[in-house]
Design an enzyme around this catalytic site. Structure first.
Site, mmCIF file in Angstrom:
data_model
loop_
_atom_site.group_PDB
_atom_site.id
_atom_site.type_symbol
_atom_site.label_atom_id
_atom_site.label_comp_id
_atom_site.label_asym_id
_atom_site.label_seq_id
_atom_site.Cartn_x
_atom_site.Cartn_y
_atom_site.Cartn_z
ATOM 1 N N ASN A 10 10.971 15.482 3.014
ATOM 2 C CA ASN A 10 11.950 16.424 2.221
ATOM 3 C C ASN A 10 13.373 16.144 2.693
ATOM 4 O O ASN A 10 13.811 16.447 3.627
ATOM 5 C CB ASN A 10 11.442 17.748 2.725
ATOM 6 C CG ASN A 10 12.494 18.655 1.790
ATOM 7 O OD1 ASN A 10 13.197 18.368 1.226
ATOM 8 N ND2 ASN A 10 11.916 20.016 1.467
ATOM 9 N N LYS A 12 15.872 17.700 1.648
ATOM 10 C CA LYS A 12 16.510 18.583 1.747
ATOM 11 C C LYS A 12 16.694 19.140 3.492
ATOM 12 O O LYS A 12 17.554 19.621 4.015
ATOM 13 C CB LYS A 12 16.321 19.836 0.949
ATOM 14 C CG LYS A 12 16.445 19.521 -0.512
ATOM 15 C CD LYS A 12 16.083 20.586 -1.415
ATOM 16 C CE LYS A 12 16.428 20.125 -2.865
ATOM 17 N NZ LYS A 12 16.009 21.256 -3.637
ATOM 18 N N LYS A 13 15.347 18.753 4.077
ATOM 19 C CA LYS A 13 15.355 19.224 5.538
ATOM 20 C C LYS A 13 16.466 18.360 6.230
ATOM 21 O O LYS A 13 17.054 18.419 7.229
ATOM 22 C CB LYS A 13 13.982 18.993 6.021
ATOM 23 C CG LYS A 13 12.995 20.014 5.406
ATOM 24 C CD LYS A 13 11.790 20.311 6.181
ATOM 25 C CE LYS A 13 10.945 21.270 5.470
ATOM 26 N NZ LYS A 13 9.539 21.420 6.416
ATOM 27 N N ASP A 73 8.175 23.142 11.215
ATOM 28 C CA ASP A 73 7.004 23.791 10.467
ATOM 29 C C ASP A 73 7.640 25.101 10.362
ATOM 30 O O ASP A 73 7.971 25.581 11.365
ATOM 31 C CB ASP A 73 5.729 23.584 11.435
ATOM 32 C CG ASP A 73 4.569 24.005 10.431
ATOM 33 O OD1 ASP A 73 4.716 23.396 9.316
ATOM 34 O OD2 ASP A 73 3.889 24.784 10.569
ATOM 35 N N PHE A 154 13.955 25.701 -2.127
ATOM 36 C CA PHE A 154 12.693 25.240 -2.550
ATOM 37 C C PHE A 154 11.863 26.094 -1.841
ATOM 38 O O PHE A 154 12.064 27.066 -1.238
ATOM 39 C CB PHE A 154 12.521 23.612 -2.125
ATOM 40 C CG PHE A 154 12.957 23.561 -0.557
ATOM 41 C CD1 PHE A 154 11.721 23.584 0.307
ATOM 42 C CD2 PHE A 154 14.227 23.415 0.020
ATOM 43 C CE1 PHE A 154 11.973 23.419 1.674
ATOM 44 C CE2 PHE A 154 14.287 23.276 1.314
ATOM 45 C CZ PHE A 154 13.478 23.352 2.109
ATOM 46 N N GLY A 155 10.577 25.623 -1.922
ATOM 47 C CA GLY A 155 9.352 26.926 -1.460
ATOM 48 C C GLY A 155 9.631 28.178 -2.070
ATOM 49 O O GLY A 155 9.507 28.236 -3.403
ATOM 50 N N LYS A 178 23.216 29.015 2.861
ATOM 51 C CA LYS A 178 21.766 29.164 3.365
ATOM 52 C C LYS A 178 21.683 28.554 4.905
ATOM 53 O O LYS A 178 20.938 29.423 5.572
ATOM 54 C CB LYS A 178 20.852 28.353 2.402
ATOM 55 C CG LYS A 178 19.548 28.482 2.747
ATOM 56 C CD LYS A 178 18.316 27.569 2.104
ATOM 57 C CE LYS A 178 17.044 27.454 2.403
ATOM 58 N NZ LYS A 178 16.344 26.571 1.764
ATOM 59 N N HIS A 183 16.403 30.639 8.812
ATOM 60 C CA HIS A 183 15.395 30.710 9.936
ATOM 61 C C HIS A 183 15.653 29.220 10.376
ATOM 62 O O HIS A 183 15.714 28.877 11.486
ATOM 63 C CB HIS A 183 13.859 30.694 9.054
ATOM 64 C CG HIS A 183 13.733 29.962 8.224
ATOM 65 N ND1 HIS A 183 14.202 29.991 6.767
ATOM 66 C CD2 HIS A 183 12.433 29.200 7.851
ATOM 67 C CE1 HIS A 183 13.670 29.469 6.102
ATOM 68 N NE2 HIS A 183 12.761 28.735 6.567
#
Length: 198
Positions: A10, A12-13, A73, A154-155, A178, A183
């Site tokens: 991903n 974005k991560k 995760d 996303f998600g 964000k 988190h």
């Protein structure tokens, strides 16, 4: 410059971690993605907790590449669903990574539930080639909306209304907003001290 593998497909991560490191002034780390290293077998994420799965991915990345490896995760824990989808968040509707189907299923399951509190949870793990392991957990409290809002992220972002941004979903926040609140941002900032030590 120390190369560190981010065990995710991903982008974005990867971008989130880059922004956190830049914000903290950590410039001695060069992040590389899975696309930048020889392919290796994807480990089975069969842990019972976010920490289990983050460590499974980080250990595999460090073992196969010889680089320090960061893995995350994360998922959403809904109070009325006893903390589920939890570690099953990415495959809640059956197919891994089908955000639209996952969101539809979660909305259907919560249709008649008055209590809508939830939290995004992330565990970020760092494993070094010598076997040192560090983990950090971040939580982002909020509630589940009754319909998707926003197009960023996303998600489950379009369904999650953070407690600290009244009236806006996580998908209506800029990436900078964000990262400052999320988190994953919280977990990465805690983990960054160990990255700086590399």
């Amino acid at each position: 410059m120390v190369k560190v593998l981010v065990a995710s497909t991903n982008p974005k991560k990867l971008s989130e971690l880059e922004q956190v490191l830049t914000h903290l002034g950590i410039v001695s780390i060069e992040l590389v993605s899975l696309a930048d290293v020889p392919a290796y077998p994807e480990p089975k994420e069969d842990g019972l907790t976010f920490e289990d799965n983050a460590l499974i991915k980080a250990r595999a990345g460090a073992a196969h590449t010889g680089l320090a490896c960061v893995a995350d995760d994360s998922g959403i824990a809904v109070t009325a669903l006893n903390g589920m989808p939890g570690v099953l968040s990415a495959r809640w509707a059956g197919l891994h990574g089908d955000d639209e189907a996952n969101n539809r299923l979660l909305l259907a399951q919560m249709e008649d539930l008055p209590v809508r509190s939830a939290a995004f949870v992330s565990c970020c793990a760092l494993v070094t080639p010598s076997g040192e392991q560090y983990t950090a957990i971040g939580r982002w409290e909020g509630e589940i909306l009754r319909a998707p809002q926003g197009s960023y992220g996303f998600g489950y972002d379009p369904l999650f209304a953070p407690a600290d941004t009244p009236g806006r979903s996580a998908a209506e926040l800029t990436p900078e907003e964000k990262n400052a609140l999320s988190h994953r941002g919280k977990a990465l900032r805690t983990l960054a001290q160990h990255l700086a030590g590399l």
